[in-house]
Write an enzyme that holds these catalytic residues in place. Structure first.
Site, mmCIF file in Angstrom:
data_model
loop_
_atom_site.group_PDB
_atom_site.id
_atom_site.type_symbol
_atom_site.label_atom_id
_atom_site.label_comp_id
_atom_site.label_asym_id
_atom_site.label_seq_id
_atom_site.Cartn_x
_atom_site.Cartn_y
_atom_site.Cartn_z
ATOM 1 N N PRO A 169 2.770 -5.961 5.257
ATOM 2 C CA PRO A 169 3.956 -6.363 6.008
ATOM 3 C C PRO A 169 3.697 -6.349 7.516
ATOM 4 O O PRO A 169 2.871 -5.601 7.991
ATOM 5 C CB PRO A 169 4.987 -5.307 5.626
ATOM 6 C CG PRO A 169 4.194 -4.103 5.251
ATOM 7 C CD PRO A 169 2.878 -4.597 4.727
ATOM 8 N N GLU A 170 4.416 -7.222 8.226
ATOM 9 C CA GLU A 170 4.292 -7.305 9.681
ATOM 10 C C GLU A 170 5.583 -6.785 10.335
ATOM 11 O O GLU A 170 6.421 -6.216 9.662
ATOM 12 C CB GLU A 170 3.998 -8.764 10.082
ATOM 13 C CG GLU A 170 2.754 -9.310 9.388
ATOM 14 C CD GLU A 170 2.427 -10.753 9.775
ATOM 15 O OE1 GLU A 170 2.862 -11.192 10.841
ATOM 16 O OE2 GLU A 170 1.720 -11.421 9.006
ATOM 17 N N ARG A 188 -1.442 -0.976 -3.828
ATOM 18 C CA ARG A 188 -2.896 -0.890 -3.660
ATOM 19 C C ARG A 188 -3.354 0.433 -3.059
ATOM 20 O O ARG A 188 -4.519 0.779 -3.153
ATOM 21 C CB ARG A 188 -3.386 -2.054 -2.794
ATOM 22 C CG ARG A 188 -3.326 -3.376 -3.549
ATOM 23 C CD ARG A 188 -3.793 -4.527 -2.700
ATOM 24 N NE ARG A 188 -5.172 -4.387 -2.270
ATOM 25 C CZ ARG A 188 -5.756 -5.213 -1.392
ATOM 26 N NH1 ARG A 188 -5.066 -6.204 -0.854
ATOM 27 N NH2 ARG A 188 -7.006 -5.055 -1.054
ATOM 28 N N HIS A 241 3.518 3.659 -8.956
ATOM 29 C CA HIS A 241 2.952 3.514 -7.613
ATOM 30 C C HIS A 241 3.718 4.305 -6.554
ATOM 31 O O HIS A 241 3.495 4.117 -5.364
ATOM 32 C CB HIS A 241 2.905 2.037 -7.218
ATOM 33 C CG HIS A 241 2.073 1.205 -8.149
ATOM 34 N ND1 HIS A 241 2.617 0.339 -9.057
ATOM 35 C CD2 HIS A 241 0.738 1.147 -8.319
ATOM 36 C CE1 HIS A 241 1.639 -0.232 -9.747
ATOM 37 N NE2 HIS A 241 0.500 0.235 -9.328
ATOM 38 N N LYS A 286 3.507 -1.902 13.306
ATOM 39 C CA LYS A 286 3.751 -2.097 11.872
ATOM 40 C C LYS A 286 3.871 -0.763 11.138
ATOM 41 O O LYS A 286 3.448 -0.632 10.000
ATOM 42 C CB LYS A 286 2.608 -2.928 11.277
ATOM 43 C CG LYS A 286 2.377 -4.268 11.976
ATOM 44 C CD LYS A 286 1.206 -4.986 11.334
ATOM 45 C CE LYS A 286 0.614 -6.035 12.248
ATOM 46 N NZ LYS A 286 -0.623 -6.596 11.697
ATOM 47 N N ARG A 314 -9.678 -14.984 8.616
ATOM 48 C CA ARG A 314 -8.285 -15.016 8.141
ATOM 49 C C ARG A 314 -7.823 -16.465 8.086
ATOM 50 O O ARG A 314 -8.208 -17.294 8.916
ATOM 51 C CB ARG A 314 -7.348 -14.253 9.110
ATOM 52 C CG ARG A 314 -7.813 -12.882 9.542
ATOM 53 C CD ARG A 314 -7.789 -11.839 8.440
ATOM 54 N NE ARG A 314 -6.493 -11.714 7.803
ATOM 55 C CZ ARG A 314 -5.487 -10.959 8.257
ATOM 56 N NH1 ARG A 314 -5.635 -10.269 9.370
ATOM 57 N NH2 ARG A 314 -4.350 -10.880 7.608
#
Ligand SMILES: [Zn+2]
Length: 287
Positions: A2-3, A114, A93, A61, A267
């Site tokens: 996320p940004e 992750r 998770h 962030k 990227r």
């Protein structure tokens, strides 16, 4: 991801815990790759329990809880982390829980599929060392057009690559960098030192516009579905993406040119070759 818009949405989702007291801090059993939690659980609990959350802030962030002890609890979601108040996307998770007393929200959870994110308790001094001046630039929402330009104008880097440099400006990542440059009609490979005053102004203006609009829509949930707000709901900005992940689809602005995907600094970058022309040397750069 996320940004800035997604992390700001997480921050707003738990903002009501300001004023609450921490009753417990629990590392949850998880069989997946463990996330980084510092200090170790027993010490962490000792420094957290009984403390009051003075402020729910954001640094780039990261969501940052400032405590009445002067310590800061930093949640860094990195790729797949979420800060939630209820209803996690999956139980396996869940990584960390903070129980709270004296406010409207009984618990917040840190969830991470992750496991690349982290939960760290740091002192004022550590915060200044690790996330202060020189380590983390000013927030993208708080930077003036002149400051933005001053931070990049002598750089020979491509503007898209430069915007991802968190030491220069905090909060912009790969997705929103492409979106901002499309709205500003600036080619992503244009060198910073060759951008005109007018282009810097456009980039600044579009940066605020895109980020604020994305916050209003509670961020972008991509096709992997990972990002959720604090109530485990999808964001809404993905349906408004101008270029991101739209390679081969028609540009929504000129309606005549397919969006192109290129790779810059490993990227993916998306742009419209017509709306974001890279003028050759000697011609006007005031697109
Ligand atoms: Zn176009």
């Amino acid at each position: 991801m996320p940004e800035l818009p997604e992390v700001e949405t997480m921050r707003r989702g738990i903002a009501a815990i300001a004023g609450s007291t921490i009753a417990a801090a629990v590392r949850l059993p998880c069989r997946r790759r463990p996330i980084l939690i510092r200090p170790r659980p027993a010490m962490l609990a000792r420094r957290l329990v009984g403390r009051t959350v003075a402020e729910v802030g954001r640094l780039g962030k990261r969501v940052v809880l400032r405590l009445d002890s002067g310590d800061h609890l930093v949640f860094e979601p990195r790729m797949t982390g979420l800060v939630l108040v209820a209803d996690p996307p999956s139980v396996e998770h869940l990584r960390f829980r903070l129980d709270l007393a004296g406010g409207p929200i009984p618990s917040i959870w840190y969830w991470d599929r992750r496991g690349l994110g982290s939960v760290r308790l740091i002192s004022d001094r550590q915060l200044a060392e690790q996330l202060g001046n020189g380590k983390l630039g000013p927030d993208a929402l708080e930077l003036s057009a002149n400051e933005l330009r001053a931070r990049f104008a002598n750089s020979r880097r491509a503007i898209k690559v430069a915007l991802l440099d968190q030491r220069a400006v905090a909060g912009i990542g790969n997705l929103y960098a492409s979106e901002i440059l499309h709205l500003a009609c600036v080619h992503p490979a244009k060198r910073c030192d060759l951008l005109s005053d007018r282009q810097w102004h456009a980039i600044h203006c579009c940066m605020l516009k895109v980020l604020n609009e994305a916050i209003r829509h509670e961020g972008s949930t991509l096709s992997d579905g990972t990002y959720r707000n604090a109530l485990n709901q999808s964001g809404g900005y993905q349906s408004l993406h101008r270029v991101y992940d739209r390679a081969g689809q028609m540009c929504r602005q000129c309606q005549s040119t397919p969006i192109v995907r290129i790779v810059q600094a490993q990227r993916a970058t998306f742009y419209c070759p017509l709306c974001q022309r890279k003028r050759s040397k000697g011609k006007s750069a005031s697109t």
